[in-house]
Design a protein around this motif. Structure first.
Motif, PDB file in Angstrom:
ATOM      1  N   ALA A  62       7.884  -5.732   7.411  1.00  0.00           N
ATOM      2  CA  ALA A  62       6.837  -4.984   6.712  1.00  0.00           C
ATOM      3  C   ALA A  62       5.792  -5.933   6.128  1.00  0.00           C
ATOM      4  CB  ALA A  62       7.451  -4.132   5.605  1.00  0.00           C
TER       5      ALA A  62
ATOM      6  N   LYS B 210       3.562  -7.035   8.974  1.00  0.00           N
ATOM      7  CA  LYS B 210       2.684  -5.953   9.442  1.00  0.00           C
ATOM      8  C   LYS B 210       1.663  -5.543   8.387  1.00  0.00           C
ATOM      9  CE  LYS B 210       4.324  -2.475  11.606  1.00  0.00           C
ATOM     10  NZ  LYS B 210       5.136  -1.260  11.901  1.00  0.00           N
ATOM     11  N   GLY B 211       1.898  -5.938   7.141  1.00  0.00           N
ATOM     12  CA  GLY B 211       0.983  -5.569   6.076  1.00  0.00           C
ATOM     13  C   GLY B 211       1.298  -4.249   5.407  1.00  0.00           C
ATOM     14  N   THR B 212       2.439  -3.623   5.764  1.00  0.00           N
ATOM     15  CA  THR B 212       2.820  -2.371   5.118  1.00  0.00           C
ATOM     16  C   THR B 212       3.493  -2.607   3.772  1.00  0.00           C
ATOM     17  OG1 THR B 212       4.865  -2.383   6.434  1.00  0.00           O
ATOM     18  CG2 THR B 212       3.015  -1.071   7.261  1.00  0.00           C
ATOM     19  N   ALA B 213       3.818  -3.864   3.495  1.00  0.00           N
ATOM     20  CA  ALA B 213       4.262  -4.283   2.162  1.00  0.00           C
ATOM     21  C   ALA B 213       3.401  -5.463   1.761  1.00  0.00           C
ATOM     22  CB  ALA B 213       5.735  -4.670   2.174  1.00  0.00           C
ATOM     23  N   SER B 214       2.854  -5.399   0.565  1.00  0.00           N
ATOM     24  CA  SER B 214       1.897  -6.429   0.154  1.00  0.00           C
ATOM     25  C   SER B 214       2.565  -7.668  -0.434  1.00  0.00           C
ATOM     26  CB  SER B 214       0.905  -5.850  -0.861  1.00  0.00           C
ATOM     27  OG  SER B 214       1.596  -5.295  -1.960  1.00  0.00           O
TER      28      SER B 214
ATOM     29  N   SER C 120       3.702   3.077  -3.860  1.00  0.00           N
ATOM     30  CA  SER C 120       3.404   3.822  -2.641  1.00  0.00           C
ATOM     31  C   SER C 120       4.002   3.173  -1.396  1.00  0.00           C
ATOM     32  CB  SER C 120       1.884   3.958  -2.469  1.00  0.00           C
ATOM     33  OG  SER C 120       1.271   2.677  -2.411  1.00  0.00           O
ATOM     34  N   GLN C 121       4.303   1.874  -1.464  1.00  0.00           N
ATOM     35  CA  GLN C 121       4.861   1.170  -0.311  1.00  0.00           C
ATOM     36  C   GLN C 121       6.386   1.222  -0.272  1.00  0.00           C
ATOM     37  OE1 GLN C 121       3.285  -2.795  -0.768  1.00  0.00           O
ATOM     38  NE2 GLN C 121       1.238  -2.215  -0.055  1.00  0.00           N
TER      39      GLN C 121
ATOM     40  N   VAL D 152       9.166   4.323   2.238  1.00  0.00           N
ATOM     41  CA  VAL D 152       9.490   4.068   3.644  1.00  0.00           C
ATOM     42  C   VAL D 152      10.465   2.902   3.767  1.00  0.00           C
ATOM     43  CG1 VAL D 152       8.564   3.340   5.866  1.00  0.00           C
ATOM     44  CG2 VAL D 152       7.340   5.031   4.507  1.00  0.00           C
ATOM     45  N   LEU D 153      10.240   1.852   2.982  1.00  0.00           N
ATOM     46  CA  LEU D 153      11.127   0.697   3.030  1.00  0.00           C
ATOM     47  C   LEU D 153      12.534   1.063   2.560  1.00  0.00           C
ATOM     48  CD1 LEU D 153       8.813  -2.159   1.725  1.00  0.00           C
ATOM     49  CD2 LEU D 153       9.845  -1.982   3.987  1.00  0.00           C
TER      50      LEU D 153
END
Length: 204
Positions: A71, A74-78, A86-87, A90-91
């Motif tokens: 993640a 991919k940038g879906t987790a900062s 908000s992230q 899904v994780l």
């Protein structure tokens, strides 16, 4: 809520002690320590305990961390701490799925029952935290640490009490690092302790 969490992090005045405490008591370290205790206590031999612990290391801790690192790439987790609420859902759902698969594998392979019960308690805790995260952010560090203390208390009252003494120290470190508000820390601790204590206690 994300903006508030990011502002708290930006204004934090951390210390080396806070960083060291938070690093030493990461969820992975806490879970692995508790699994080692249960494996040694309930496995037929030290060799078997080491084998079960290594299997849990790979399946229960290693795979979820690979999901997190993916993640991050991919940038879906900062960030590795996943500060933005908000992230998180899904994780957490992905981690719960991975741990569920680990539960099935270890159960079929004949892992000691308490180790299997612990993993089931972890899954329930992840689900509870994921549902909470949909509306509010709670501390995963405190949830895991408090849950581990609850399980340890069921196994050994004195050891569980000793582990619980570290919770305020960890809460201070996470607060000082700007990762959570006190409400988020207390909320995580309550969720972790209640879910893990109830699930593991009922199964034991």
């Amino acid at each position: 809520m994300d903006d508030r969490d990011l502002a708290r992090l930006a204004g934090a005045q951390t210390t080396p002690a806070a960083r060291w405490i938070a690093g030493a008591l990461t969820p992975a370290n806490v879970v692995l320590a508790l699994m080692a205790y249960l494996a040694v206590k309930y496995a037929d031999s030290l060799g078997a305990a080491a084998a079960w612990w290594m299997a849990a290391l790979v399946l229960v801790v290693g795979v979820p961390y690979l999901i997190l690192y993916r993640a991050l790439r991919k940038g879906t987790a900062s960030d590795r701490q996943v500060v933005q609420r908000s992230q998180r859902p899904v994780l957490m759902a992905s981690a719960a799925t991975a741990v569920t698969i680990a539960l099935v594998v270890l159960n079929v392979a004949g892992a000691p029952r308490p180790l299997v019960w612990l993993i089931l308690a972890m899954i329930c805790g992840l689900v509870a935290m994921a549902l909470t995260t949909l509306v509010w952010k709670a501390s995963m560090h405190l949830a895991v640490a408090a849950g581990a203390a609850a399980v340890l208390a069921i196994e050994n009252n004195v050891a569980g009490l000793a582990a619980a003494l570290f919770l305020p120290l960890l809460a201070w470190a996470r607060w000082r690092d700007g990762r959570h508000s006190m409400a988020q820390l207390i909320g995580g601790a309550v969720i972790g302790a209640v879910v893990a204590g109830v699930v593991y206690g009922l199964l034991r």
